[in-house]
Design a protein around this motif. Structure first.
Motif, mmCIF file in Angstrom:
data_model
loop_
_atom_site.group_PDB
_atom_site.id
_atom_site.type_symbol
_atom_site.label_atom_id
_atom_site.label_comp_id
_atom_site.label_asym_id
_atom_site.label_seq_id
_atom_site.Cartn_x
_atom_site.Cartn_y
_atom_site.Cartn_z
ATOM 1 N N PHE A 1 -7.295 11.280 -6.344
ATOM 2 C CA PHE A 1 -6.428 10.623 -5.373
ATOM 3 C C PHE A 1 -6.026 11.594 -4.262
ATOM 4 O O PHE A 1 -6.073 11.265 -3.072
ATOM 5 C CB PHE A 1 -5.169 10.093 -6.063
ATOM 6 N N CYS B 1 0.671 2.591 -12.287
ATOM 7 C CA CYS B 1 -0.510 2.837 -11.457
ATOM 8 C C CYS B 1 -1.678 1.974 -11.919
ATOM 9 O O CYS B 1 -2.377 1.364 -11.099
ATOM 10 C CB CYS B 1 -0.880 4.325 -11.516
ATOM 11 N N PHE C 1 -12.797 4.333 -2.178
ATOM 12 C CA PHE C 1 -11.556 4.386 -2.933
ATOM 13 C C PHE C 1 -11.634 3.525 -4.190
ATOM 14 O O PHE C 1 -11.079 3.881 -5.236
ATOM 15 C CB PHE C 1 -10.365 3.944 -2.073
ATOM 16 N N ASN D 1 0.954 4.161 -2.849
ATOM 17 C CA ASN D 1 0.816 5.594 -2.551
ATOM 18 C C ASN D 1 1.957 6.399 -3.162
ATOM 19 O O ASN D 1 1.745 7.503 -3.687
ATOM 20 C CB ASN D 1 0.768 5.817 -1.039
ATOM 21 N N THR E 1 1.020 11.569 -10.173
ATOM 22 C CA THR E 1 0.301 12.837 -10.086
ATOM 23 C C THR E 1 1.216 14.018 -10.367
ATOM 24 O O THR E 1 0.923 14.866 -11.219
ATOM 25 C CB THR E 1 -0.322 12.992 -8.679
ATOM 26 N N ASP F 1 0.827 -1.203 0.000
ATOM 27 C CA ASP F 1 0.000 0.000 0.000
ATOM 28 C C ASP F 1 0.866 1.261 0.000
ATOM 29 O O ASP F 1 0.533 2.250 -0.660
ATOM 30 C CB ASP F 1 -0.930 0.008 1.224
ATOM 31 N N THR F 2 1.986 1.206 0.732
ATOM 32 C CA THR F 2 2.905 2.345 0.734
ATOM 33 C C THR F 2 3.514 2.553 -0.643
ATOM 34 O O THR F 2 3.628 3.684 -1.130
ATOM 35 C CB THR F 2 4.019 2.133 1.774
ATOM 36 N N PHE G 1 -6.994 11.408 -0.111
ATOM 37 C CA PHE G 1 -6.023 11.332 0.979
ATOM 38 C C PHE G 1 -6.356 12.322 2.101
ATOM 39 O O PHE G 1 -5.864 12.171 3.223
ATOM 40 C CB PHE G 1 -4.614 11.604 0.464
ATOM 41 N N VAL H 1 1.351 6.677 -6.875
ATOM 42 C CA VAL H 1 0.298 7.666 -7.139
ATOM 43 C C VAL H 1 0.851 9.083 -7.050
ATOM 44 O O VAL H 1 0.547 9.930 -7.897
ATOM 45 C CB VAL H 1 -0.872 7.481 -6.142
ATOM 46 N N VAL H 2 1.681 9.352 -6.045
ATOM 47 C CA VAL H 2 2.251 10.688 -5.891
ATOM 48 C C VAL H 2 3.147 11.032 -7.080
ATOM 49 O O VAL H 2 3.053 12.128 -7.653
ATOM 50 C CB VAL H 2 3.047 10.789 -4.570
#
Length: 288
Positions: free
Chosen positions: A239, A176, A253, A8, A15, A4-5, A243, A11-12
């Motif tokens: 996203f 992603c 989600f 994330n 983005t 999950d980390t 958060f 995703v960052v």
């Protein structure tokens, strides 16, 4: 480090890279010229933050969506324009100068209005405008403005780094998408019987047809860009905003990430060729 980390982090990077690339691609002088036109500002605001949210609210009243799916639909309905809009617009033979100004306007308005409207429209969540605004500013607005500033003041630098930033954004989009399918594929398949997929398809189809047909005086190549932007969603903003929510209901989600594969299929592969064929029938770009 958990999976999950890792997701994330992906995703960052996805983005930031896509918004930075959008800024590097934006000719500020040309965009500002287009931004003076009410034919851009009026339809963008009308379709993006009046019709979009109203359509989402109508859909959740017609279809029996769960609380989480309904919340996800409303949240992302407040964030038009996918990061791949320039690619889709090019495939649709759209007006690319109009596209750049459109992205700039919609991104700024998303960062301003999404934190204000989401707490009003989504019932049962503990969220504040400030909590939603912070990730939107950090992950969406600032990368876009940095890219625009580099293009405006250091054009040779922008030209050199743009291909690498764009490729990075595309690579992390694929990563992603792969991770979404890996982590949430089963849950997304489960949404088929819950009307979640149908809700997004209905939303996207309506937001593709209405802005194109009701053109508000825009030329064909501008209406196609407007329709592509409104039928797609800024998943980066979705996203980032998610958060900022402290108590999201189950399924919210998944409804947000469901946008990723659907937009690749509908907004990038299926719809642009249709608009390109329509452009061929109207080569002068005149409004019809």
């Amino acid at each position: 480090m958990t999976i999950d980390t890792v997701f994330n982090i992906v995703v960052v990077i996805f983005t930031v890279a896509n918004l930075l690339a959008g800024g590097l691609e934006c000719d500020l002088k040309e965009a500002l010229k287009s931004l003076r036109s009410p034919r851009l500002i009026g339809p963008t605001l009308f379709w993006g933050w009046v019709i979009g949210p109203v359509l989402a609210l109508l859909i959740i009243r017609v279809l029996p969506l769960s609380e989480g799916h309904a919340a996800g639909l409303i949240l992302v309905s407040l964030a038009p324009i996918a990061p791949f809009l320039p690619i889709a617009s090019s495939r649709a033979r759209g007006d690319m100068t109009f596209c750049a100004a459109y992205i700039l306007l919609a991104t700024v308005v998303t960062v301003v209005l999404m934190p204000v409207m989401a707490p009003l429209l989504i019932q049962g969540l503990t969220l504040t405008a400030g909590a939603l605004a912070k990730p939107l500013i950090l992950l969406v607005l600032i990368p876009l403005l940095i890219g625009i500033a580099i293009r405006a003041y250091k054009a040779p630098v922008a030209a050199r780094i743009f291909p690498w930033v764009k490729k990075s954004g595309n690579v992390f989009l694929l990563i992603c998408l792969a991770m979404v399918m890996w982590l949430y594929g089963r849950e997304m398949l489960d949404t088929v019987g819950s009307f979640a997929t149908a809700a997004w398809v209905l939303f996207m189809a309506a937001m593709a047809v209405l802005p194109y047909v009701v053109g508000f005086g825009l030329k064909q190549d501008q209406r196609s860009v407007m329709a592509l932007g409104q039928s797609s969603r800024n998943i980066s903003a979705g996203f980032a905003a998610f958060f900022g929510i402290t108590n999201p209901p189950a399924g919210m989600f998944v409804m947000v990430v469901l946008v990723v594969p659907l937009h690749v299929i509908i907004g990038l592969l299926a719809v642009p060729p249709i608009f390109a064929r329509l452009a061929g029938k109207n080569p002068e770009g005149a409004a019809v």
